[in-house]
Design a protein around this motif. Structure first.
Motif, PDB file in Angstrom:
ATOM      1  N   SER A   4       0.975  -1.312   0.030  1.00 26.93           N
ATOM      2  CA  SER A   4       0.001   0.049  -0.064  1.00 26.93           C
ATOM      3  C   SER A   4       0.900   1.172  -0.085  1.00 26.93           C
ATOM      4  CB  SER A   4      -0.992  -0.064   1.211  1.00 26.93           C
ATOM      5  OG  SER A   4      -0.331  -0.110   2.417  1.00 26.93           O
ATOM      6  N   ASP A   5       1.969   1.436   0.715  1.00 21.22           N
ATOM      7  CA  ASP A   5       2.937   2.197   0.699  1.00 21.22           C
ATOM      8  C   ASP A   5       3.524   2.423  -0.870  1.00 21.22           C
ATOM      9  OD1 ASP A   5       2.466   2.833   3.192  1.00 21.22           O
ATOM     10  OD2 ASP A   5       4.338   1.889   4.205  1.00 21.22           O
ATOM     11  N   LYS A   6       3.857   1.459  -1.371  1.00 24.29           N
ATOM     12  CA  LYS A   6       4.405   1.489  -2.696  1.00 24.29           C
ATOM     13  C   LYS A   6       3.400   2.018  -3.476  1.00 24.29           C
ATOM     14  CE  LYS A   6       7.726  -2.365  -2.245  1.00 24.29           C
ATOM     15  NZ  LYS A   6       8.192  -3.488  -2.714  1.00 24.29           N
ATOM     16  N   GLN A   7       2.073   1.804  -3.698  1.00 23.82           N
ATOM     17  CA  GLN A   7       1.181   2.131  -4.519  1.00 23.82           C
ATOM     18  C   GLN A   7       1.045   3.668  -4.241  1.00 23.82           C
ATOM     19  OE1 GLN A   7      -2.347  -0.224  -3.564  1.00 23.82           O
ATOM     20  NE2 GLN A   7      -1.493  -2.145  -4.881  1.00 23.82           N
ATOM     21  N   ARG A  13       3.759  10.215  -7.278  1.00 25.98           N
ATOM     22  CA  ARG A  13       5.056  10.347  -8.272  1.00 25.98           C
ATOM     23  C   ARG A  13       4.136  10.626  -9.595  1.00 25.98           C
ATOM     24  NH1 ARG A  13       8.013   6.020  -7.853  1.00 25.98           N
ATOM     25  NH2 ARG A  13       9.285   6.959  -5.887  1.00 25.98           N
ATOM     26  N   ALA A  14       3.308   9.888  -9.978  1.00 27.54           N
ATOM     27  CA  ALA A  14       2.418  10.106 -11.164  1.00 27.54           C
ATOM     28  C   ALA A  14       1.634  11.314 -11.137  1.00 27.54           C
ATOM     29  CB  ALA A  14       1.323   9.003 -11.353  1.00 27.54           C
ATOM     30  N   LEU A  15       1.007  11.812  -9.829  1.00 28.44           N
ATOM     31  CA  LEU A  15       0.507  13.198 -10.005  1.00 28.44           C
ATOM     32  C   LEU A  15       1.245  14.211 -10.079  1.00 28.44           C
ATOM     33  CD1 LEU A  15      -2.294  12.477  -6.915  1.00 28.44           C
ATOM     34  CD2 LEU A  15      -2.733  12.797  -9.570  1.00 28.44           C
ATOM     35  N   TYR A  16       2.618  14.157  -9.506  1.00 32.19           N
ATOM     36  CA  TYR A  16       3.528  15.176  -9.530  1.00 32.19           C
ATOM     37  C   TYR A  16       4.006  15.254 -10.936  1.00 32.19           C
ATOM     38  CZ  TYR A  16       8.043  17.355  -9.214  1.00 32.19           C
ATOM     39  OH  TYR A  16       9.226  18.365  -9.358  1.00 32.19           O
ATOM     40  N   GLN A  17       4.384  14.224 -11.545  1.00 30.41           N
ATOM     41  CA  GLN A  17       4.583  14.181 -12.846  1.00 30.41           C
ATOM     42  C   GLN A  17       3.598  15.025 -13.939  1.00 30.41           C
ATOM     43  OE1 GLN A  17       7.615  13.807 -14.390  1.00 30.41           O
ATOM     44  NE2 GLN A  17       8.485  12.910 -12.344  1.00 30.41           N
TER      45      GLN A  17
END
Length: 124
Positions: A4-7, A13-17
């Motif tokens: 769950s932490d990895k997800q 990271r995807a939202l930041y990108q």
């Protein structure tokens, strides 16, 4: 890290990108400039603090030493005030205290307590 932490990290990271791709170039340039300024200030800060703290601490030490050394001279006191202070100090001592045994005056608190509690003996 559990799954769950990895997800969560991957989603962040995807939202930041995605957010960095949709930001206009003027705002991105201002953000990069602000980041550079903050990083420069963070690396220069310890040297600047040391340059400022050294004279300030030296001035504080000199001021403290001056306050400890300098003491105002006591002014002349009126005679009545001195007599009142002496009378107040000798309020609990008898008039011939200088001729008596000094051992009697070591535990004046005990004798005061004894006198206060002596009234209970009269009631018996």
């Amino acid at each position: 890290m559990n799954s769950s932490d990895k997800q969560f990290a991957q989603r962040a990271r995807a939202l930041y990108q995605e957010a960095t791709q949709s930001i206009d170039p003027v705002t991105a340039g201002r953000l990069r400039a602000a980041r550079r300024t903050a990083l420069e200030a963070a690396t220069a800060s310890p040297h600047h603090r040391a340059r400022v703290l050294l004279p300030v601490s030296a001035l504080a030490a000199v001021g403290l030493a001056a306050l400890m050394i300098w003491q105002p001279a006591p002014g002349p006191q009126p005679e009545g005030k001195q007599v009142a202070i002496v009378e107040q100090e000798n309020e609990f001592l008898p008039s011939n205290a200088d001729k008596a045994d000094p051992g009697l005056y070591q535990n004046l608190d005990f004798y005061s307590w004894l006198a206060a509690n002596d009234s209970s003996q009269d009631k018996r």
